[in-house]
Design a protein around this motif. Structure first.
Motif, PDB file in Angstrom:
ATOM      1  N   ILE A  50      -2.823 -13.544  -3.993  1.00  0.00           N
ATOM      2  CA  ILE A  50      -3.611 -12.328  -3.793  1.00  0.00           C
ATOM      3  C   ILE A  50      -4.793 -12.298  -4.764  1.00  0.00           C
ATOM      4  O   ILE A  50      -4.692 -12.788  -5.887  1.00  0.00           O
ATOM      5  CB  ILE A  50      -2.686 -11.090  -3.974  1.00  0.00           C
ATOM      6  N   GLN A  51      -5.912 -11.731  -4.311  1.00  0.00           N
ATOM      7  CA  GLN A  51      -7.091 -11.619  -5.164  1.00  0.00           C
ATOM      8  C   GLN A  51      -6.807 -10.561  -6.229  1.00  0.00           C
ATOM      9  O   GLN A  51      -6.414  -9.436  -5.919  1.00  0.00           O
ATOM     10  CB  GLN A  51      -8.318 -11.250  -4.316  1.00  0.00           C
ATOM     11  N   ARG A  52      -6.984 -10.928  -7.469  1.00  0.00           N
ATOM     12  CA  ARG A  52      -6.573 -10.095  -8.599  1.00  0.00           C
ATOM     13  C   ARG A  52      -7.206  -8.705  -8.605  1.00  0.00           C
ATOM     14  O   ARG A  52      -6.519  -7.698  -8.791  1.00  0.00           O
ATOM     15  CB  ARG A  52      -6.886 -10.816  -9.911  1.00  0.00           C
ATOM     16  N   ASP A  53      -8.513  -8.596  -8.412  1.00  0.00           N
ATOM     17  CA  ASP A  53      -9.185  -7.301  -8.508  1.00  0.00           C
ATOM     18  C   ASP A  53      -8.810  -6.380  -7.354  1.00  0.00           C
ATOM     19  O   ASP A  53      -8.628  -5.175  -7.552  1.00  0.00           O
ATOM     20  CB  ASP A  53     -10.699  -7.486  -8.573  1.00  0.00           C
ATOM     21  N   LEU A  54      -8.704  -6.925  -6.149  1.00  0.00           N
ATOM     22  CA  LEU A  54      -8.288  -6.111  -5.013  1.00  0.00           C
ATOM     23  C   LEU A  54      -6.855  -5.616  -5.210  1.00  0.00           C
ATOM     24  O   LEU A  54      -6.532  -4.457  -4.918  1.00  0.00           O
ATOM     25  CB  LEU A  54      -8.401  -6.892  -3.705  1.00  0.00           C
ATOM     26  N   TYR A  55      -6.000  -6.490  -5.708  1.00  0.00           N
ATOM     27  CA  TYR A  55      -4.610  -6.119  -5.954  1.00  0.00           C
ATOM     28  C   TYR A  55      -4.519  -5.041  -7.036  1.00  0.00           C
ATOM     29  O   TYR A  55      -3.747  -4.090  -6.912  1.00  0.00           O
ATOM     30  CB  TYR A  55      -3.810  -7.362  -6.338  1.00  0.00           C
ATOM     31  N   ASP A  80       3.865   3.039  -8.552  1.00  0.00           N
ATOM     32  CA  ASP A  80       5.101   3.441  -7.874  1.00  0.00           C
ATOM     33  C   ASP A  80       5.567   2.232  -7.059  1.00  0.00           C
ATOM     34  O   ASP A  80       5.010   1.925  -6.010  1.00  0.00           O
ATOM     35  CB  ASP A  80       4.809   4.638  -6.969  1.00  0.00           C
ATOM     36  N   ARG A  81       6.567   1.549  -7.567  1.00  0.00           N
ATOM     37  CA  ARG A  81       6.994   0.286  -6.957  1.00  0.00           C
ATOM     38  C   ARG A  81       7.437   0.466  -5.513  1.00  0.00           C
ATOM     39  O   ARG A  81       7.112  -0.353  -4.654  1.00  0.00           O
ATOM     40  CB  ARG A  81       8.108  -0.354  -7.789  1.00  0.00           C
ATOM     41  N   GLU A  82       8.169   1.515  -5.230  1.00  0.00           N
ATOM     42  CA  GLU A  82       8.635   1.750  -3.854  1.00  0.00           C
ATOM     43  C   GLU A  82       7.451   1.946  -2.905  1.00  0.00           C
ATOM     44  O   GLU A  82       7.443   1.421  -1.784  1.00  0.00           O
ATOM     45  CB  GLU A  82       9.581   2.946  -3.797  1.00  0.00           C
ATOM     46  N   ALA A  83       6.440   2.692  -3.332  1.00  0.00           N
ATOM     47  CA  ALA A  83       5.240   2.899  -2.506  1.00  0.00           C
ATOM     48  C   ALA A  83       4.495   1.580  -2.319  1.00  0.00           C
ATOM     49  O   ALA A  83       3.972   1.306  -1.236  1.00  0.00           O
ATOM     50  CB  ALA A  83       4.327   3.944  -3.138  1.00  0.00           C
ATOM     51  N   CYS A  84       4.450   0.770  -3.365  1.00  0.00           N
ATOM     52  CA  CYS A  84       3.796  -0.537  -3.264  1.00  0.00           C
ATOM     53  C   CYS A  84       4.520  -1.421  -2.248  1.00  0.00           C
ATOM     54  O   CYS A  84       3.877  -2.058  -1.407  1.00  0.00           O
ATOM     55  CB  CYS A  84       3.761  -1.225  -4.623  1.00  0.00           C
ATOM     56  N   ILE A  85       5.834  -1.453  -2.339  1.00  0.00           N
ATOM     57  CA  ILE A  85       6.615  -2.267  -1.406  1.00  0.00           C
ATOM     58  C   ILE A  85       6.386  -1.796   0.024  1.00  0.00           C
ATOM     59  O   ILE A  85       6.198  -2.602   0.938  1.00  0.00           O
ATOM     60  CB  ILE A  85       8.114  -2.229  -1.797  1.00  0.00           C
ATOM     61  N   ARG A  86       6.342  -0.488   0.220  1.00  0.00           N
ATOM     62  CA  ARG A  86       6.135   0.089   1.552  1.00  0.00           C
ATOM     63  C   ARG A  86       4.748  -0.245   2.118  1.00  0.00           C
ATOM     64  O   ARG A  86       4.615  -0.613   3.283  1.00  0.00           O
ATOM     65  CB  ARG A  86       6.315   1.614   1.472  1.00  0.00           C
ATOM     66  N   ASP A  87       3.714  -0.147   1.286  1.00  0.00           N
ATOM     67  CA  ASP A  87       2.338  -0.254   1.776  1.00  0.00           C
ATOM     68  C   ASP A  87       1.722  -1.640   1.646  1.00  0.00           C
ATOM     69  O   ASP A  87       0.665  -1.895   2.208  1.00  0.00           O
ATOM     70  CB  ASP A  87       1.449   0.758   1.042  1.00  0.00           C
ATOM     71  N   PHE A  88       2.361  -2.539   0.913  1.00  0.00           N
ATOM     72  CA  PHE A  88       1.774  -3.843   0.671  1.00  0.00           C
ATOM     73  C   PHE A  88       1.498  -4.648   1.942  1.00  0.00           C
ATOM     74  O   PHE A  88       0.426  -5.266   2.034  1.00  0.00           O
ATOM     75  CB  PHE A  88       2.625  -4.670  -0.303  1.00  0.00           C
ATOM     76  N   PRO A  89       2.390  -4.674   2.928  1.00  0.00           N
ATOM     77  CA  PRO A  89       2.086  -5.473   4.129  1.00  0.00           C
ATOM     78  C   PRO A  89       0.756  -5.080   4.791  1.00  0.00           C
ATOM     79  O   PRO A  89      -0.013  -5.948   5.207  1.00  0.00           O
ATOM     80  CB  PRO A  89       3.278  -5.213   5.047  1.00  0.00           C
ATOM     81  N   SER A  90       0.475  -3.801   4.857  1.00  0.00           N
ATOM     82  CA  SER A  90      -0.794  -3.350   5.441  1.00  0.00           C
ATOM     83  C   SER A  90      -1.971  -3.773   4.563  1.00  0.00           C
ATOM     84  O   SER A  90      -2.991  -4.271   5.055  1.00  0.00           O
ATOM     85  CB  SER A  90      -0.770  -1.832   5.604  1.00  0.00           C
ATOM     86  N   PHE A  91      -1.843  -3.574   3.256  1.00  0.00           N
ATOM     87  CA  PHE A  91      -2.887  -4.003   2.327  1.00  0.00           C
ATOM     88  C   PHE A  91      -3.149  -5.495   2.457  1.00  0.00           C
ATOM     89  O   PHE A  91      -4.299  -5.937   2.517  1.00  0.00           O
ATOM     90  CB  PHE A  91      -2.493  -3.657   0.885  1.00  0.00           C
TER      91      PHE A  91
END
Length: 87
Positions: A31-36, A52-63
Protein backbone atom coordinates in the motif's frame (compact mmCIF):
# COMPACT_ATOMS: atom_id res chain seq x y z
CA UNK A 1 -1.27 8.75 16.36
CA UNK A 2 1.73 7.36 14.39
CA UNK A 3 -0.43 6.73 11.32
CA UNK A 4 2.64 6.27 9.12
CA UNK A 5 3.72 3.37 11.34
CA UNK A 6 0.42 1.67 12.20
CA UNK A 7 -0.60 -1.58 10.51
CA UNK A 8 -4.30 -2.28 11.02
CA UNK A 9 -3.89 -5.91 9.92
CA UNK A 10 -1.68 -6.68 12.92
CA UNK A 11 -2.62 -3.83 15.26
CA UNK A 12 1.09 -3.06 15.66
CA UNK A 13 3.30 -0.08 14.83
CA UNK A 14 6.13 -0.78 12.38
CA UNK A 15 8.72 1.91 11.72
CA UNK A 16 9.41 2.71 8.05
CA UNK A 17 12.04 4.94 6.49
CA UNK A 18 10.93 8.14 4.77
CA UNK A 19 12.14 6.82 1.42
CA UNK A 20 9.71 3.88 1.60
CA UNK A 21 6.76 5.13 -0.44
CA UNK A 22 4.97 1.78 -0.46
CA UNK A 23 4.80 -0.40 2.63
CA UNK A 24 3.80 -4.01 3.05
CA UNK A 25 1.25 -4.76 5.75
CA UNK A 26 1.51 -7.89 7.88
CA UNK A 27 -1.00 -9.69 5.63
CA UNK A 28 1.21 -9.05 2.58
CA UNK A 29 -0.82 -6.15 1.16
CA UNK A 30 1.35 -3.52 -0.54
CA UNK A 31 0.00 0.00 0.00
CA UNK A 32 1.13 3.57 -0.71
CA UNK A 33 2.26 4.99 2.63
CA UNK A 34 0.75 8.49 2.42
CA UNK A 35 -2.63 7.33 1.14
CA UNK A 36 -2.75 4.67 3.85
CA UNK A 37 -1.87 7.26 6.52
CA UNK A 38 -4.78 9.40 5.31
CA UNK A 39 -7.06 6.35 5.52
CA UNK A 40 -5.93 5.71 9.09
CA UNK A 41 -6.45 9.36 10.08
CA UNK A 42 -9.94 9.17 8.61
CA UNK A 43 -10.60 6.25 10.96
CA UNK A 44 -9.24 7.84 14.13
CA UNK A 45 -10.94 7.18 17.44
CA UNK A 46 -12.83 10.09 19.03
CA UNK A 47 -9.79 11.02 21.11
CA UNK A 48 -7.62 11.07 17.94
CA UNK A 49 -4.97 8.95 19.65
CA UNK A 50 -5.11 5.91 17.38
CA UNK A 51 -7.04 4.39 14.49
CA UNK A 52 -10.22 2.46 15.19
CA UNK A 53 -8.99 -0.97 14.14
CA UNK A 54 -12.46 -2.47 13.67
CA UNK A 55 -13.49 0.43 11.39
CA UNK A 56 -10.24 0.04 9.45
CA UNK A 57 -10.84 -3.68 8.97
CA UNK A 58 -14.41 -2.97 7.83
CA UNK A 59 -13.54 -0.18 5.37
CA UNK A 60 -10.13 -1.26 4.08
CA UNK A 61 -11.37 -3.40 1.15
CA UNK A 62 -13.17 -0.40 -0.35
CA UNK A 63 -10.18 1.88 0.26
CA UNK A 64 -7.83 -0.67 -1.32
CA UNK A 65 -10.01 -0.89 -4.44
CA UNK A 66 -9.84 2.90 -4.96
CA UNK A 67 -6.15 2.95 -4.04
CA UNK A 68 -5.31 0.36 -6.70
CA UNK A 69 -7.46 2.11 -9.33
CA UNK A 70 -5.69 5.42 -8.64
CA UNK A 71 -2.20 3.91 -8.85
CA UNK A 72 -3.06 2.07 -12.08
CA UNK A 73 -4.54 5.25 -13.62
CA UNK A 74 -1.53 7.34 -12.64
CA UNK A 75 0.83 4.84 -14.23
CA UNK A 76 -1.32 4.42 -17.33
CA UNK A 77 -1.63 8.19 -17.84
CA UNK A 78 2.03 8.84 -16.91
CA UNK A 79 1.09 11.02 -13.96
CA UNK A 80 4.17 11.41 -11.83
CA UNK A 81 4.30 12.49 -8.20
CA UNK A 82 7.77 11.20 -7.41
CA UNK A 83 8.06 12.70 -3.93
CA UNK A 84 4.83 11.03 -2.80
CA UNK A 85 4.48 7.93 -4.92
CA UNK A 86 8.05 7.23 -5.95
CA UNK A 87 7.16 7.36 -9.68
Amino acid sequence: MKASQYDHTSGQCVKHTLKERFVTLSDGTKIQRDLYSAFLHQHATDDLKHPDREACIRDFPSFKKYHDELIERMKREHISMKLCFGF
